[in-house]
Design an enzyme around this catalytic site. Structure first.
Site, PDB file in Angstrom:
ATOM      1  N   ASP A 104       0.813  -1.094  -0.225  1.00 20.51           N
ATOM      2  CA  ASP A 104       0.033   0.052  -0.055  1.00 20.51           C
ATOM      3  C   ASP A 104       1.021   1.144  -0.056  1.00 20.51           C
ATOM      4  OD1 ASP A 104       0.739  -0.232   2.742  1.00 20.51           O
ATOM      5  OD2 ASP A 104      -1.118  -0.076   3.597  1.00 20.51           O
ATOM      6  N   SER A 105       2.111   1.045   0.045  1.00 15.10           N
ATOM      7  CA  SER A 105       3.067   2.232  -0.242  1.00 15.10           C
ATOM      8  C   SER A 105       2.830   2.957  -1.813  1.00 15.10           C
ATOM      9  CB  SER A 105       4.595   1.818  -0.208  1.00 15.10           C
ATOM     10  OG  SER A 105       4.922   0.408  -1.097  1.00 15.10           O
ATOM     11  N   ASP A 146      -1.092  -6.171  -0.345  1.00 17.21           N
ATOM     12  CA  ASP A 146      -1.412  -5.340   1.131  1.00 17.21           C
ATOM     13  C   ASP A 146      -2.866  -5.168   1.260  1.00 17.21           C
ATOM     14  OD1 ASP A 146       0.141  -4.774   3.056  1.00 17.21           O
ATOM     15  OD2 ASP A 146       1.209  -3.154   1.948  1.00 17.21           O
ATOM     16  N   LYS A 187      -1.006  -9.232   2.760  1.00 16.02           N
ATOM     17  CA  LYS A 187      -0.340  -8.788   4.089  1.00 16.02           C
ATOM     18  C   LYS A 187      -1.135  -7.785   4.823  1.00 16.02           C
ATOM     19  CE  LYS A 187       3.403  -5.628   3.735  1.00 16.02           C
ATOM     20  NZ  LYS A 187       2.764  -4.604   4.579  1.00 16.02           N
ATOM     21  N   GLU A 198      -1.026  -5.220   8.758  1.00 18.20           N
ATOM     22  CA  GLU A 198      -0.160  -4.812   9.851  1.00 18.20           C
ATOM     23  C   GLU A 198      -0.893  -5.123  11.155  1.00 18.20           C
ATOM     24  OE1 GLU A 198       0.397  -0.527   9.034  1.00 18.20           O
ATOM     25  OE2 GLU A 198       1.185  -0.819   6.965  1.00 18.20           O
ATOM     26  N   GLU A 223       9.585  -3.996   9.948  1.00 14.55           N
ATOM     27  CA  GLU A 223      10.000  -2.777   9.384  1.00 14.55           C
ATOM     28  C   GLU A 223      10.630  -1.903  10.435  1.00 14.55           C
ATOM     29  OE1 GLU A 223       6.931  -1.084   6.971  1.00 14.55           O
ATOM     30  OE2 GLU A 223       8.196   1.042   6.703  1.00 14.55           O
TER      31      GLU A 223
END
Ligand code: KIV
Length: 275
Positions: free
Chosen positions: A49-50, A88, A118, A120, A187
Protein backbone atom coordinates in the site's frame (compact mmCIF):
# COMPACT_ATOMS: atom_id res chain seq x y z
CA UNK A 1 10.87 -24.63 -26.35
CA UNK A 2 10.94 -22.33 -23.32
CA UNK A 3 10.19 -23.97 -19.96
CA UNK A 4 7.93 -21.90 -17.69
CA UNK A 5 9.56 -21.44 -14.25
CA UNK A 6 7.74 -23.09 -11.34
CA UNK A 7 5.70 -20.46 -9.42
CA UNK A 8 6.89 -19.58 -5.92
CA UNK A 9 4.46 -20.72 -3.19
CA UNK A 10 4.13 -19.60 0.43
CA UNK A 11 5.41 -23.04 1.46
CA UNK A 12 8.60 -22.49 -0.60
CA UNK A 13 9.44 -19.50 1.63
CA UNK A 14 9.22 -21.58 4.82
CA UNK A 15 11.40 -24.20 3.13
CA UNK A 16 13.95 -21.51 2.23
CA UNK A 17 14.17 -20.46 5.89
CA UNK A 18 14.68 -24.09 6.89
CA UNK A 19 17.53 -24.40 4.37
CA UNK A 20 19.06 -21.04 5.40
CA UNK A 21 18.44 -19.48 1.95
CA UNK A 22 17.66 -15.76 1.89
CA UNK A 23 14.40 -14.51 0.34
CA UNK A 24 14.40 -11.51 -2.05
CA UNK A 25 11.25 -9.36 -2.06
CA UNK A 26 10.46 -6.10 -3.87
CA UNK A 27 7.33 -4.05 -4.26
CA UNK A 28 5.69 -3.64 -7.67
CA UNK A 29 2.67 -1.62 -8.67
CA UNK A 30 2.18 -2.34 -12.39
CA UNK A 31 2.59 -5.02 -15.04
CA UNK A 32 5.71 -3.52 -16.65
CA UNK A 33 7.69 -3.46 -13.38
CA UNK A 34 6.34 -6.86 -12.36
CA UNK A 35 7.46 -8.38 -15.68
CA UNK A 36 10.99 -6.95 -15.32
CA UNK A 37 11.47 -7.89 -11.65
CA UNK A 38 9.99 -11.35 -12.24
CA UNK A 39 12.49 -11.78 -15.06
CA UNK A 40 15.23 -10.73 -12.60
CA UNK A 41 14.31 -13.73 -10.42
CA UNK A 42 12.62 -12.01 -7.48
CA UNK A 43 10.93 -14.47 -5.06
CA UNK A 44 8.04 -12.28 -3.94
CA UNK A 45 6.37 -9.23 -5.47
CA UNK A 46 4.54 -7.20 -2.85
CA UNK A 47 1.78 -4.91 -4.11
CA UNK A 48 2.41 -2.69 -1.11
CA UNK A 49 0.00 0.00 0.00
CA UNK A 50 3.13 2.17 -0.30
CA UNK A 51 1.39 2.48 -3.68
CA UNK A 52 -0.38 5.45 -2.07
CA UNK A 53 2.87 7.37 -1.61
CA UNK A 54 4.96 6.01 -4.50
CA UNK A 55 2.39 6.06 -7.31
CA UNK A 56 -0.75 7.90 -6.19
CA UNK A 57 0.94 10.97 -4.67
CA UNK A 58 -0.47 10.73 -1.12
CA UNK A 59 1.63 11.65 1.96
CA UNK A 60 0.79 8.43 3.79
CA UNK A 61 -0.70 4.99 3.03
CA UNK A 62 -3.89 5.82 4.97
CA UNK A 63 -6.01 7.01 1.99
CA UNK A 64 -5.35 3.88 -0.13
CA UNK A 65 -8.63 2.11 -0.96
CA UNK A 66 -9.64 -1.45 -1.82
CA UNK A 67 -10.33 -0.26 -5.38
CA UNK A 68 -6.74 1.08 -5.62
CA UNK A 69 -5.33 -2.19 -4.33
CA UNK A 70 -7.52 -4.34 -6.57
CA UNK A 71 -6.58 -2.40 -9.68
CA UNK A 72 -2.83 -2.53 -9.00
CA UNK A 73 -2.88 -6.15 -7.80
CA UNK A 74 -4.59 -7.21 -11.05
CA UNK A 75 -1.99 -5.52 -13.22
CA UNK A 76 0.97 -6.82 -11.19
CA UNK A 77 -0.44 -10.36 -11.43
CA UNK A 78 -0.83 -9.90 -15.19
CA UNK A 79 2.92 -9.18 -15.49
CA UNK A 80 4.08 -12.00 -13.19
CA UNK A 81 4.86 -15.60 -14.11
CA UNK A 82 7.00 -16.95 -11.27
CA UNK A 83 7.06 -14.69 -8.19
CA UNK A 84 4.58 -15.05 -5.32
CA UNK A 85 2.28 -12.02 -5.43
CA UNK A 86 1.30 -10.64 -2.01
CA UNK A 87 -1.34 -7.88 -1.90
CA UNK A 88 -1.42 -5.42 0.98
CA UNK A 89 -4.74 -4.98 2.75
CA UNK A 90 -5.35 -1.22 2.93
CA UNK A 91 -6.27 0.73 6.07
CA UNK A 92 -9.74 -0.22 7.41
CA UNK A 93 -10.16 -3.16 5.05
CA UNK A 94 -9.44 -5.63 7.90
CA UNK A 95 -9.49 -3.75 11.23
CA UNK A 96 -13.29 -3.63 11.51
CA UNK A 97 -13.60 -7.38 11.97
CA UNK A 98 -12.88 -10.86 10.65
CA UNK A 99 -15.92 -11.06 8.32
CA UNK A 100 -15.10 -7.84 6.55
CA UNK A 101 -11.44 -8.89 6.38
CA UNK A 102 -12.38 -12.22 4.76
CA UNK A 103 -14.55 -10.40 2.21
CA UNK A 104 -11.79 -7.95 1.31
CA UNK A 105 -8.90 -10.43 1.33
CA UNK A 106 -11.07 -12.76 -0.75
CA UNK A 107 -11.55 -9.98 -3.32
CA UNK A 108 -7.78 -9.41 -3.53
CA UNK A 109 -7.41 -13.11 -4.35
CA UNK A 110 -10.51 -13.76 -6.50
CA UNK A 111 -10.69 -10.46 -8.40
CA UNK A 112 -7.07 -9.33 -8.03
CA UNK A 113 -5.43 -12.72 -8.53
CA UNK A 114 -3.07 -12.37 -5.53
CA UNK A 115 -1.77 -15.58 -3.94
CA UNK A 116 -1.74 -14.09 -0.44
CA UNK A 117 -2.33 -10.90 1.55
CA UNK A 118 -0.36 -8.81 4.03
CA UNK A 119 -1.75 -6.87 6.96
CA UNK A 120 -0.25 -4.75 9.74
CA UNK A 121 -0.26 -5.58 13.44
CA UNK A 122 0.19 -8.40 15.92
CA UNK A 123 -2.15 -9.50 18.72
CA UNK A 124 -4.51 -6.59 17.98
CA UNK A 125 -5.49 -8.27 14.69
CA UNK A 126 -4.91 -11.89 15.63
CA UNK A 127 -8.60 -12.90 15.31
CA UNK A 128 -8.54 -11.55 11.78
CA UNK A 129 -5.36 -13.46 10.91
CA UNK A 130 -6.81 -16.71 12.33
CA UNK A 131 -10.06 -16.33 10.40
CA UNK A 132 -8.26 -15.59 7.11
CA UNK A 133 -5.95 -18.57 7.56
CA UNK A 134 -8.93 -20.80 8.55
CA UNK A 135 -10.67 -20.04 5.25
CA UNK A 136 -7.51 -20.71 3.22
CA UNK A 137 -6.12 -17.20 2.73
CA UNK A 138 -2.34 -17.08 3.30
CA UNK A 139 -1.35 -14.12 5.49
CA UNK A 140 1.93 -12.26 5.74
CA UNK A 141 2.17 -10.29 9.01
CA UNK A 142 3.85 -6.92 9.46
CA UNK A 143 5.43 -5.68 12.74
CA UNK A 144 7.66 -2.82 13.85
CA UNK A 145 6.87 0.41 12.04
CA UNK A 146 3.24 0.16 10.92
CA UNK A 147 2.75 2.90 8.30
CA UNK A 148 -1.06 2.73 8.57
CA UNK A 149 -0.66 3.91 12.21
CA UNK A 150 1.58 6.84 11.29
CA UNK A 151 -0.81 9.38 12.83
CA UNK A 152 -0.90 7.46 16.10
CA UNK A 153 2.87 6.95 16.47
CA UNK A 154 3.64 10.49 15.28
CA UNK A 155 5.68 9.79 12.14
CA UNK A 156 7.73 7.17 10.34
CA UNK A 157 10.03 6.46 13.30
CA UNK A 158 12.17 3.50 14.27
CA UNK A 159 10.26 1.09 16.56
CA UNK A 160 11.12 -1.45 19.28
CA UNK A 161 13.91 0.65 20.72
CA UNK A 162 12.84 0.11 24.39
CA UNK A 163 13.01 -3.26 26.22
CA UNK A 164 9.22 -3.42 26.79
CA UNK A 165 8.60 -2.72 23.09
CA UNK A 166 10.99 -5.54 22.20
CA UNK A 167 8.98 -7.92 24.45
CA UNK A 168 5.77 -6.78 22.75
CA UNK A 169 7.24 -7.35 19.29
CA UNK A 170 8.48 -10.84 20.14
CA UNK A 171 5.09 -11.78 21.63
CA UNK A 172 3.32 -10.39 18.53
CA UNK A 173 5.62 -12.36 16.22
CA UNK A 174 4.91 -15.58 18.16
CA UNK A 175 1.16 -14.86 18.08
CA UNK A 176 1.25 -14.32 14.29
CA UNK A 177 3.07 -17.60 13.81
CA UNK A 178 0.60 -19.42 16.08
CA UNK A 179 -2.30 -17.89 14.13
CA UNK A 180 -0.88 -19.34 10.92
CA UNK A 181 0.90 -16.38 9.24
CA UNK A 182 3.34 -17.78 6.66
CA UNK A 183 5.84 -14.92 6.99
CA UNK A 184 6.34 -11.65 8.89
CA UNK A 185 7.67 -8.30 7.64
CA UNK A 186 9.80 -6.47 10.23
CA UNK A 187 10.03 -2.76 9.43
CA UNK A 188 12.39 -0.17 10.92
CA UNK A 189 13.56 -1.94 14.05
CA UNK A 190 17.08 -2.38 15.43
CA UNK A 191 19.10 -5.12 13.82
CA UNK A 192 19.52 -7.06 17.10
CA UNK A 193 15.75 -7.04 17.70
CA UNK A 194 15.16 -8.36 14.17
CA UNK A 195 17.77 -11.06 14.86
CA UNK A 196 15.95 -12.08 18.06
CA UNK A 197 12.56 -12.10 16.30
CA UNK A 198 13.97 -14.18 13.44
CA UNK A 199 15.26 -16.78 15.93
CA UNK A 200 11.98 -16.64 17.88
CA UNK A 201 9.72 -17.86 15.04
CA UNK A 202 9.97 -20.66 12.50
CA UNK A 203 8.25 -18.67 9.74
CA UNK A 204 10.49 -16.43 7.61
CA UNK A 205 11.00 -12.80 8.62
CA UNK A 206 11.38 -10.24 5.84
CA UNK A 207 13.22 -7.09 6.91
CA UNK A 208 13.11 -3.50 5.72
CA UNK A 209 15.37 -1.16 7.62
CA UNK A 210 15.86 -4.02 10.10
CA UNK A 211 19.44 -5.12 9.40
CA UNK A 212 20.95 -8.23 7.85
CA UNK A 213 19.70 -10.99 10.17
CA UNK A 214 16.18 -11.45 8.76
CA UNK A 215 15.39 -14.43 6.53
CA UNK A 216 14.75 -12.09 3.61
CA UNK A 217 14.75 -8.45 2.61
CA UNK A 218 12.14 -6.21 1.01
CA UNK A 219 12.62 -2.79 -0.56
CA UNK A 220 10.28 -0.42 -2.32
CA UNK A 221 11.19 -0.84 -6.00
CA UNK A 222 11.29 2.88 -6.78
CA UNK A 223 13.72 3.45 -3.86
CA UNK A 224 16.20 0.75 -4.92
CA UNK A 225 15.96 1.78 -8.58
CA UNK A 226 16.58 5.45 -7.78
CA UNK A 227 13.23 6.36 -9.36
CA UNK A 228 11.93 8.22 -6.33
CA UNK A 229 14.87 10.42 -5.32
CA UNK A 230 13.25 13.20 -3.27
CA UNK A 231 13.80 11.22 -0.08
CA UNK A 232 15.99 8.12 0.15
CA UNK A 233 15.64 6.21 3.43
CA UNK A 234 19.10 5.67 4.99
CA UNK A 235 18.92 1.85 4.77
CA UNK A 236 18.18 1.84 1.02
CA UNK A 237 20.85 0.73 -1.44
CA UNK A 238 20.23 2.34 -4.83
CA UNK A 239 21.06 -0.23 -7.52
CA UNK A 240 20.31 2.26 -10.31
CA UNK A 241 19.59 5.96 -10.74
CA UNK A 242 16.61 5.78 -13.05
CA UNK A 243 15.24 9.23 -12.16
CA UNK A 244 18.41 10.80 -13.63
CA UNK A 245 18.32 8.45 -16.63
CA UNK A 246 14.68 9.31 -17.37
CA UNK A 247 15.13 13.06 -17.01
CA UNK A 248 18.26 12.97 -19.23
CA UNK A 249 16.47 10.87 -21.89
CA UNK A 250 13.41 13.15 -21.68
CA UNK A 251 15.56 16.25 -22.15
CA UNK A 252 17.36 14.68 -25.14
CA UNK A 253 13.99 13.87 -26.74
CA UNK A 254 12.65 17.38 -26.15
CA UNK A 255 15.84 18.86 -27.66
CA UNK A 256 15.68 16.49 -30.69
CA UNK A 257 12.02 17.23 -31.42
CA UNK A 258 12.50 20.98 -31.06
CA UNK A 259 15.62 20.94 -33.27
CA UNK A 260 13.97 18.71 -35.91
CA UNK A 261 16.49 15.87 -35.31
CA UNK A 262 13.73 13.38 -34.52
CA UNK A 263 12.25 11.75 -36.51
CA UNK A 264 14.78 11.71 -39.32
CA UNK A 265 13.70 11.46 -42.94
CA UNK A 266 15.24 7.96 -43.20
CA UNK A 267 13.34 6.66 -40.11
CA UNK A 268 10.34 4.40 -40.89
CA UNK A 269 7.13 6.39 -40.30
CA UNK A 270 4.71 3.54 -39.67
CA UNK A 271 6.60 0.45 -38.51
CA UNK A 272 4.56 -1.73 -36.15
CA UNK A 273 5.45 -1.65 -32.43
CA UNK A 274 6.85 -5.00 -31.49
CA UNK A 275 7.18 -4.57 -27.72
O1 KIV B 1 3.58 -1.09 1.55
C1 KIV B 1 4.73 -1.52 1.45
O2 KIV B 1 5.45 -1.32 0.47
C2 KIV B 1 5.25 -2.31 2.56
C3 KIV B 1 6.71 -2.64 2.56
C4 KIV B 1 7.48 -1.43 2.90
C5 KIV B 1 7.01 -3.77 3.45
O3 KIV B 1 4.52 -2.65 3.45
Amino acid sequence: MSMQAKPVRTTDLKEKKRRGEKIAVLTAYDAMMARLLDRAGIDVLLVGDSLGMVVLGHDTTVPVTMDDMLHHTRIVVRGTQRALVVADMPFLSYQIGPSEAVRNAGRLMKEGGAASVKLEGGRAVIDVVKRLVDVGIPVMGHLGLLPQSVHQVGGFHRQATQPEQVETLLADAAALEAAGAFSIVLESIPSEVAKAATAHVSVPTIGIGAGPHCDGQVLVCSDMLGLFDEFVPPFVKQYAHLADTIVTAGQAYVDDVRAGRYPQAAQPAAAARTT
